[in-house]
Design an enzyme around this catalytic site. Structure first.
Site, short mmCIF file in Angstrom:
data_model
loop_
_atom_site.label_atom_id
_atom_site.label_comp_id
_atom_site.label_asym_id
_atom_site.label_seq_id
_atom_site.Cartn_x
_atom_site.Cartn_y
_atom_site.Cartn_z
N LYS A 1 0.84 -1.22 0.00
CA LYS A 1 0.00 0.00 0.00
C LYS A 1 0.87 1.26 0.00
O LYS A 1 0.62 2.18 -0.76
CB LYS A 1 -0.91 -0.04 1.23
CG LYS A 1 -1.85 1.15 1.35
CD LYS A 1 -3.12 0.81 2.10
CE LYS A 1 -2.91 0.70 3.60
NZ LYS A 1 -2.78 2.02 4.26
N SER A 2 1.89 1.28 0.85
CA SER A 2 2.74 2.48 0.93
C SER A 2 3.39 2.77 -0.42
O SER A 2 3.43 3.91 -0.89
CB SER A 2 3.85 2.26 1.96
OG SER A 2 3.31 2.18 3.25
N GLY B 1 -5.16 7.68 5.12
CA GLY B 1 -4.30 8.63 5.82
C GLY B 1 -3.02 8.90 5.04
O GLY B 1 -2.57 10.04 4.92
N ARG C 1 -8.62 12.17 12.30
CA ARG C 1 -7.18 11.96 12.50
C ARG C 1 -6.40 13.28 12.43
O ARG C 1 -6.72 14.15 11.63
CB ARG C 1 -6.64 10.95 11.46
CG ARG C 1 -7.29 9.59 11.65
CD ARG C 1 -6.77 8.57 10.68
NE ARG C 1 -5.37 8.26 10.91
CZ ARG C 1 -4.67 7.43 10.15
NH1 ARG C 1 -5.22 6.87 9.08
NH2 ARG C 1 -3.42 7.17 10.43
N ASP D 1 2.24 -1.05 11.85
CA ASP D 1 0.90 -1.50 11.45
C ASP D 1 0.62 -2.95 11.85
O ASP D 1 -0.48 -3.46 11.61
CB ASP D 1 0.73 -1.35 9.93
CG ASP D 1 0.70 0.11 9.51
OD1 ASP D 1 0.31 0.96 10.34
OD2 ASP D 1 1.07 0.41 8.36
N LYS E 1 -4.16 6.03 14.62
CA LYS E 1 -4.26 5.28 13.36
C LYS E 1 -5.71 5.30 12.88
O LYS E 1 -6.49 6.14 13.33
CB LYS E 1 -3.74 3.85 13.56
CG LYS E 1 -2.24 3.80 13.85
CD LYS E 1 -1.43 4.30 12.68
CE LYS E 1 0.05 4.35 12.99
NZ LYS E 1 0.80 5.03 11.91
N ARG F 1 -6.00 2.21 18.05
CA ARG F 1 -5.74 0.76 18.03
C ARG F 1 -5.41 0.20 19.41
O ARG F 1 -5.61 -0.99 19.64
CB ARG F 1 -4.63 0.43 17.03
CG ARG F 1 -5.11 0.52 15.61
CD ARG F 1 -4.12 0.02 14.60
NE ARG F 1 -4.72 0.12 13.27
CZ ARG F 1 -4.06 0.22 12.13
NH1 ARG F 1 -2.74 0.24 12.14
NH2 ARG F 1 -4.69 0.29 10.98
C1 S3P Z 1 2.81 4.85 6.17
C2 S3P Z 1 3.35 5.23 7.36
C3 S3P Z 1 2.82 4.82 8.67
C4 S3P Z 1 1.87 3.64 8.55
C5 S3P Z 1 0.90 3.81 7.42
C6 S3P Z 1 1.64 3.93 6.11
C7 S3P Z 1 3.40 5.33 4.92
O1 S3P Z 1 2.11 5.90 9.23
O2 S3P Z 1 1.17 3.46 9.75
O3 S3P Z 1 0.02 2.70 7.34
O4 S3P Z 1 3.08 4.78 3.84
O5 S3P Z 1 4.22 6.26 4.97
P1 S3P Z 1 2.85 7.04 10.11
O6 S3P Z 1 3.68 7.87 9.24
O7 S3P Z 1 1.71 7.82 10.71
O8 S3P Z 1 3.63 6.28 11.15
#
Ligand code: S3P
Length: 443
Positions: free
Chosen positions: A22-23, A95, A123, A321, A348, A352
């Site tokens: 996903k990232s 997010g 958030r 996560d 989150k 959580r």
């Molecule tokens: C992510 C960073 C993380 C993670 C999120 C994906 C990203 O969040 O929890 O699911 O793709 O950069 P944070 O930057 O809030 O830690």
């Protein structure tokens, strides 16, 4: 609401591949849209979160096209070349999509409105608004700096130097994405290492990104601004955060052998493997290789006896996560598992810390929160199950408790399955093909 139920099973077996990361998928669409030329993406996650990012990039002038399953083509407009969308950008539950895009928008001379679902609208956005405002971008937001909000960007943002107050790859990435439009060097210092997909992909597209060591070993990430990003193809590795669910189900099953192919093992993402191995899990890594600049391997998991451990706070960014699913594994392990330094879990997709504690409690497992630590008392002899868990618009809460139901004494119900589509389309089918019995309840 789509209610789900996971029945206990005895055998969990097979070879499978979870969807793309996903990232990396969000970043591929954004950077592809900011590059000059055509980027082909293979293995893109087609979950709702990523599709929102695709829609947003399209609404701002990038040509984003689906060629086939997981195969996408993006024709970019060049850094600073996006145009003002006619309507509000609806980011759903995403997010990462929202916060990274805010960085992109800060470096564009236009006004863009963003909103999201109930979870995203609650958030905190101040974590990105504060540094992005230092670049010269302006923001109008709801009380508490919540979405919906408007970004009033600037064509030439100032390059900033910013020390992250929390370990967050989203904040780091948003600043770097704004820094693309800035003259000179944008510098982010992170006290603890977080996932570096943005840094890797920016280099892949031709930007200069340096990693330096600052005071007390802090990491200074230096981006040289106003690069010409050149389109470059991307092969998205499979998401370790999704692989963690069938992997955990194999570890707690009565009888199992599960192979998960092509899982991304970026060192800043793979803390869950280290922790599971410390608990005594049997996980074998095969076929280690590199895919699109990211380390990847196949993972083979078999069940065995597991022991509770203390997970140090420093490890949290590399498995941030995965605490919901780790807490499930901990319920099946001998003794207590203490997961330290989890304050970030409060912001989150749901809180959580409380969602995990409450879900475990209704399923007969002792769990409590002490400050920022989560403690789970395992019952390897028998996890009762039988509870109804509130998913709270949180895909990872929903999937974690469905995994619990595969190995508990009684079925586990989850009140709403719909959030699973945000990150793991096909989750039920994939799990059921391996032997789970997870279904929807129509009542
Ligand atoms: C992510 C960073 C993380 C993670 C999120 C994906 C990203 O969040 O929890 O699911 O793709 O950069 P944070 O930057 O809030 O830690």
């Amino acid at each position: 609401m789509r209610k789900g139920v996971s029945q206990p099973v005895t055998v969990f077996h097979g070879e499978t591949a979870v969807p793309g990361d996903k990232s990396i998928s969000h970043r591929a669409l954004m950077l592809g849209g900011l590059a000059v030329g055509e980027t082909q993406i293979a293995g893109l996650l087609e979950g709702e979160d990523v599709l929102r990012t695709a829609d947003a990039m399209r609404a701002m002038g990038a040509d984003v096209e689906r060629i086939g399953p997981g195969n996408w083509r993006v024709s970019g407009v060049g850094v600073g070349g996006l145009s003002e969308p006619e309507d509000v950008l609806e980011m759903g539950n995403a997010g990462t999509g929202a916060r990274l895009l805010m960085g992109v928008l800060a470096g564009h001379d236009m006004t863009v409105f963003l909103t999201g679902d109930e979870s995203l609208r609650s958030r905190p956005m101040s974590r990105v608004v504060t540094p992005l405002a230092m670049t010269g971008a302006r923001f109008v937001a709801r009380e508490g700096i919540l979405m919906p909000l408007a970004v009033i960007g600037t064509a030439e943002p100032m390059p900033i130097e910013y020390r992250l107050p929390m370990a967050s790859a989203q904040v780091k990435s948003a600043i770097m994405l704004a820094g693309l439009s800035a003259p000179g060097e944008t510098i982010v210092t992170e006290p603890e290492a977080t996932r570096d997909h943005t840094e890797r992909m920016l280099r892949h597209f031709g930007a200069e990104v340096r990693l330096e060591t600052g005071e007390a070993g802090a990491r200074r990430i230096v981006l040289v601004g106003q690069p010409e990003l050149v389109a470059a193809d991307i092969l998205v590795p499979r998401d370790i955060s999704s692989a963690a669910f069938p992997l955990a189900a194999a570890l707690i099953a009565g009888e199992a052998e599960v192979s998960l192919l092509g899982v991304g093992l970026n060192p800043h993402r793979s803390g869950i493997l280290l922790t599971l191995l410390e608990m005594g899990a049997a996980i074998e890594k095969r076929n280690a290789r590199e895919v699109g600049g990211e380390p990847v391997a196949d993972l083979i998991a078999t069940p065995g006896s597991l022991s509770g451990v203390t997970v140090p706070a420093e490890r949290a960014p590399s498995m941030i996560d995965e605490y919901p699913i780790l807490a499930i594994v901990a319920a099946f392990a001998e003794g207590e598992t203490r997961m330290c330094g989890l304050g970030e879990l409060r912001v989150k997709e749901s809180n959580r810390l409380t969602a995990i504690r409450d879900g475990l409690t209704v399923n007969g497992i002792e769990a409590f929160v002490e400050g920022d630590d989560l403690i789970v008392r395992g019952q390897p002899g028998g996890v009762p199950g039988g509870g109804l868990v509130e998913a709270r618009h949180d895909h990872r809460i929903a999937m974690s408790f469905l995994v619990m139901g595969t190995a508990s004494e009684n079925a586990v119900m989850v009140d709403d399955l719909s959030s699973i589509e945000t990150s793991f389309p096909g989750f039920l089918d994939l799990m059921n093909d391996l032997g789970a019995e997870i279904g929807e309840v129509y009542s």
